[in-house]
Design a protein around this motif. Structure first.
Motif, PDB file in Angstrom:
ATOM      1  N   VAL A 142      15.270 -11.244  -1.194  1.00  0.00           N
ATOM      2  CA  VAL A 142      16.055 -10.865  -2.373  1.00  0.00           C
ATOM      3  C   VAL A 142      17.393 -11.602  -2.376  1.00  0.00           C
ATOM      4  O   VAL A 142      17.863 -12.056  -3.427  1.00  0.00           O
ATOM      5  CB  VAL A 142      16.255  -9.330  -2.418  1.00  0.00           C
ATOM      6  CG1 VAL A 142      17.265  -8.932  -3.464  1.00  0.00           C
ATOM      7  CG2 VAL A 142      14.923  -8.650  -2.688  1.00  0.00           C
ATOM      8  N   ILE A 148      16.982 -15.110  -3.608  1.00  0.00           N
ATOM      9  CA  ILE A 148      16.838 -15.199  -5.058  1.00  0.00           C
ATOM     10  C   ILE A 148      18.184 -15.033  -5.757  1.00  0.00           C
ATOM     11  O   ILE A 148      18.470 -15.692  -6.750  1.00  0.00           O
ATOM     12  CB  ILE A 148      15.839 -14.133  -5.561  1.00  0.00           C
ATOM     13  CG1 ILE A 148      14.445 -14.465  -5.060  1.00  0.00           C
ATOM     14  CG2 ILE A 148      15.849 -14.042  -7.075  1.00  0.00           C
ATOM     15  CD1 ILE A 148      13.439 -13.364  -5.291  1.00  0.00           C
ATOM     16  N   ASN A 149      19.037 -14.170  -5.231  1.00  0.00           N
ATOM     17  CA  ASN A 149      20.267 -13.816  -5.932  1.00  0.00           C
ATOM     18  C   ASN A 149      21.463 -14.704  -5.623  1.00  0.00           C
ATOM     19  O   ASN A 149      22.418 -14.707  -6.394  1.00  0.00           O
ATOM     20  CB  ASN A 149      20.632 -12.362  -5.634  1.00  0.00           C
ATOM     21  CG  ASN A 149      19.703 -11.407  -6.333  1.00  0.00           C
ATOM     22  OD1 ASN A 149      19.233 -11.684  -7.429  1.00  0.00           O
ATOM     23  ND2 ASN A 149      19.412 -10.294  -5.703  1.00  0.00           N
ATOM     24  N   THR A 167      21.514 -19.741   0.066  1.00  0.00           N
ATOM     25  CA  THR A 167      20.092 -19.512  -0.176  1.00  0.00           C
ATOM     26  C   THR A 167      19.258 -20.030   0.989  1.00  0.00           C
ATOM     27  O   THR A 167      18.329 -19.357   1.445  1.00  0.00           O
ATOM     28  CB  THR A 167      19.663 -20.191  -1.484  1.00  0.00           C
ATOM     29  OG1 THR A 167      20.450 -19.676  -2.549  1.00  0.00           O
ATOM     30  CG2 THR A 167      18.207 -19.976  -1.766  1.00  0.00           C
TER      31      THR A 167
END
Length: 174
Positions: A27, A30-31, A38
């Motif tokens: 998660v 992705i954010n 990342t």
């Protein structure tokens, strides 16, 4: 339907903790908006998956996971980030409707998967493992699957050379 007959052992606690770490890392990947963050969260997810493999008694797969994904792929991603320009990175405008619909979709998917797994009839006994599973993997890999193994190595080499060529061309551009 919701019959929870779970033995709370150390193995269950380790599996639960590593699962949560893998989900949180995914998660976060992705954010995050910065590419380096990342890549690091993807590496965190890979380490958690390697821990899950250890809990599932697949030590060779865990070793390969750490060696290839955590080591090689993450370093390759960071090199790719360092060799490209990121001038246009900016924050996207917030889209609350899209985020709400995505959250509802995720919850629905979780519910469907939870229902399907709870109602599945898994066989009680599976095939017996070989005593030395690493040796068996090696024998299969270099006898029956030798050609696909070599093709994958050639593909990875071509992809790496292509990434270097693209980065070099981008560097030479005015």
């Amino acid at each position: 339907m919701l019959n929870f007959d779970i033995d709370f052992t150390g193995e269950f606690a380790a599996f639960f903790a590593l699962s949560v770490c893998a989900i949180v890392g995914a998660v976060m990947a992705i954010n995050f908006t910065k590419v380096v963050h990342t890549a690091l969260s993807v590496a965190f997810t890979f380490v958690a998956l390697a821990g899950l493999y250890v809990v599932l008694e697949a030590e060779f797969v865990a070793f390969v996971q750490v060696l290839l994904y955590v080591g090689a792929i993450t370093i390759l991603m960071i090199f790719g980030i360092m060799m490209t320009k990121h001038d246009g990175e900016g924050r996207e405008p917030a889209r609350p409707l899209l985020e709400t619909l995505a959250a509802i979709g995720c919850l629905c998917l979780f519910g469907i998967l939870f229902y399907g797994i709870r109602n599945a009839n898994f066989p009680a006994e599976s095939a017996a493992f070989k005593e030395d599973n690493t040796r068996e993997i090696g024998l299969q890999l270099f006898s029956q699957y030798a050609i696909p193994f070599e093709l994958v190595s050639v593909l990875l080499t071509v992809a790496f050379i292509g990434a270097i060529a693209l980065a070099k061309r981008e560097e030479d551009a005015p």
